[in-house]
Design a protein around this motif. Sequence first.
Motif, mmCIF file in Angstrom:
data_model
loop_
_atom_site.group_PDB
_atom_site.id
_atom_site.type_symbol
_atom_site.label_atom_id
_atom_site.label_comp_id
_atom_site.label_asym_id
_atom_site.label_seq_id
_atom_site.Cartn_x
_atom_site.Cartn_y
_atom_site.Cartn_z
ATOM 1 N N MET A 1 -3.678 -6.883 7.825
ATOM 2 C CA MET A 1 -3.297 -5.477 7.878
ATOM 3 C C MET A 1 -4.066 -4.771 8.994
ATOM 4 N N LYS A 2 -3.399 -3.809 9.615
ATOM 5 C CA LYS A 2 -4.038 -2.959 10.608
ATOM 6 C C LYS A 2 -4.201 -1.558 10.030
ATOM 7 N N PRO A 3 -5.176 -0.810 10.501
ATOM 8 C CA PRO A 3 -5.280 0.597 10.073
ATOM 9 C C PRO A 3 -4.013 1.357 10.449
ATOM 10 N N LEU A 4 -3.592 2.249 9.584
ATOM 11 C CA LEU A 4 -2.365 2.997 9.853
ATOM 12 C C LEU A 4 -2.453 3.763 11.170
ATOM 13 N N ASP A 6 -3.408 2.808 13.858
ATOM 14 C CA ASP A 6 -3.065 1.950 14.988
ATOM 15 C C ASP A 6 -1.554 1.766 15.168
ATOM 16 N N CYS A 7 -0.761 2.307 14.264
ATOM 17 C CA CYS A 7 0.693 2.151 14.380
ATOM 18 C C CYS A 7 1.201 2.996 15.546
ATOM 19 N N PRO A 8 1.892 2.388 16.516
ATOM 20 C CA PRO A 8 2.325 3.128 17.706
ATOM 21 C C PRO A 8 3.326 4.240 17.382
ATOM 22 N N ALA A 9 3.263 5.284 18.164
ATOM 23 C CA ALA A 9 4.163 6.431 17.953
ATOM 24 C C ALA A 9 5.619 6.022 18.079
ATOM 25 N N GLU A 10 5.927 5.067 18.979
ATOM 26 C CA GLU A 10 7.330 4.680 19.158
ATOM 27 C C GLU A 10 7.884 3.990 17.916
ATOM 28 N N VAL A 11 7.019 3.349 17.140
ATOM 29 C CA VAL A 11 7.460 2.748 15.883
ATOM 30 C C VAL A 11 7.859 3.842 14.906
ATOM 31 N N TRP A 12 7.065 4.886 14.826
ATOM 32 C CA TRP A 12 7.380 5.996 13.928
ATOM 33 C C TRP A 12 8.662 6.705 14.339
ATOM 34 N N ARG A 13 8.898 6.801 15.642
ATOM 35 C CA ARG A 13 10.078 7.541 16.096
ATOM 36 C C ARG A 13 11.382 6.843 15.718
ATOM 37 N N LEU A 218 7.923 -2.034 8.940
ATOM 38 C CA LEU A 218 6.921 -0.984 8.869
ATOM 39 C C LEU A 218 6.582 -0.754 7.402
ATOM 40 N N SER A 219 5.699 -1.585 6.877
ATOM 41 C CA SER A 219 5.255 -1.466 5.486
ATOM 42 C C SER A 219 3.807 -1.013 5.470
ATOM 43 N N VAL A 220 3.474 -0.161 4.508
ATOM 44 C CA VAL A 220 2.145 0.439 4.452
ATOM 45 C C VAL A 220 1.604 0.333 3.027
ATOM 46 N N GLY A 221 0.384 -0.132 2.908
ATOM 47 C CA GLY A 221 -0.317 -0.104 1.638
ATOM 48 C C GLY A 221 -1.294 1.044 1.626
ATOM 49 N N ALA A 237 1.968 -4.373 6.556
ATOM 50 C CA ALA A 237 1.574 -4.418 7.964
ATOM 51 C C ALA A 237 0.397 -3.495 8.250
ATOM 52 N N TYR A 238 0.344 -2.370 7.544
ATOM 53 C CA TYR A 238 -0.688 -1.361 7.787
ATOM 54 C C TYR A 238 -1.297 -0.908 6.465
ATOM 55 N N VAL A 239 -2.478 -0.310 6.555
ATOM 56 C CA VAL A 239 -3.144 0.228 5.377
ATOM 57 C C VAL A 239 -3.717 1.597 5.720
ATOM 58 N N THR A 240 -3.629 2.529 4.760
ATOM 59 C CA THR A 240 -4.142 3.874 4.982
ATOM 60 C C THR A 240 -5.650 3.912 4.759
ATOM 61 N N GLU A 241 -6.250 4.956 5.255
ATOM 62 C CA GLU A 241 -7.685 5.157 5.033
ATOM 63 C C GLU A 241 -7.942 5.663 3.625
ATOM 64 N N ALA A 242 -7.067 6.534 3.132
ATOM 65 C CA ALA A 242 -7.229 7.135 1.815
ATOM 66 C C ALA A 242 -6.419 6.381 0.767
ATOM 67 N N ALA A 243 -6.778 6.582 -0.480
ATOM 68 C CA ALA A 243 -6.107 5.914 -1.595
ATOM 69 C C ALA A 243 -5.024 6.803 -2.190
ATOM 70 N N ARG A 244 -4.106 6.145 -2.903
ATOM 71 C CA ARG A 244 -3.103 6.795 -3.747
ATOM 72 C C ARG A 244 -2.353 7.895 -2.984
#
Length: 271
Positions: A1-4, A6-13, A218-221, A237-244
């Motif tokens: 997993m990568k920190p959220l 680090d997810c590129p802006a173009e992926v979000w778009r 684009l999956s996030v835990g 693929a990614y993980v957030t800094e904060a929980a829940r």
Amino acid sequence: MKPLADCPAEVWRAVRGVLTDIDDTLTGEAGIAPAALSALGHLREAGVPVIAITGRPAGWSEPFAMAWPVRGIVAENGGVLLHRDGARLCSEFSQDDATRAANFARLQACAREIVATVPDARLARDSAGRLTDIAIDHAEFATLDDDAIAAVCDLMRAHGLVATVSSIHVNGWIGEHSKWSAAHWAVPRLTGLDFDAREWVYVGDSTNDQLMFERVPLSVGVANIARFLPMLAHPPAYVTEAARGDGFAEVARALLASRGGVPAGAVRPGA
């Protein structure tokens, strides 16, 4: 997993909508997290559809399908779709009446055997609202260790059930439906869009989200997924800094920022 982050802006778009688990992804001990509820509201204001997919029962999910700013909720891991039609709540099922009736008897027989043979196993307190599955509590109001959870899963599978473990329950059902099939069902039904996994983000927190982590690029835990990582063959693929719910708010901020910014005061942790 990568920190959220680090997810590129173009992926979000490229994202057209959000699919999300509920328990321990939107919620905490006191219900839906304020930051998550705020995030849902701002996503709706931005025209981003949100569909929740949960192992919780239809009965439990009904008030939230009406009250939360979501397009709908798929309950019981793909068994029941709940959505608003004006002031009316609509319920749809992935199986026909005859199939559900036959499965219900098998499900109850399995539940009785689990409670009778697995020490400390108890039906989830929300079981009265379940229409297409059964649930054994392992971390909400009761506690089961890993061996007991495995025994519950083994018995479910011996009865021909699909078994998955969420952050609070062991869920079992009969049929091929899943969170993945729920996305293919709910997205066209509620948005009019064909479901393309590359155009959606999925947010979850436990092993019963694994199929979505595997199949949605684009999956996030949320951060509390750390508890389940040893059991995941397919982490997000990614993980957030904060929980829940605060973690879900991170996802909303990133998505909204890619569309030109987050509304003032929106979806901040603890908001």
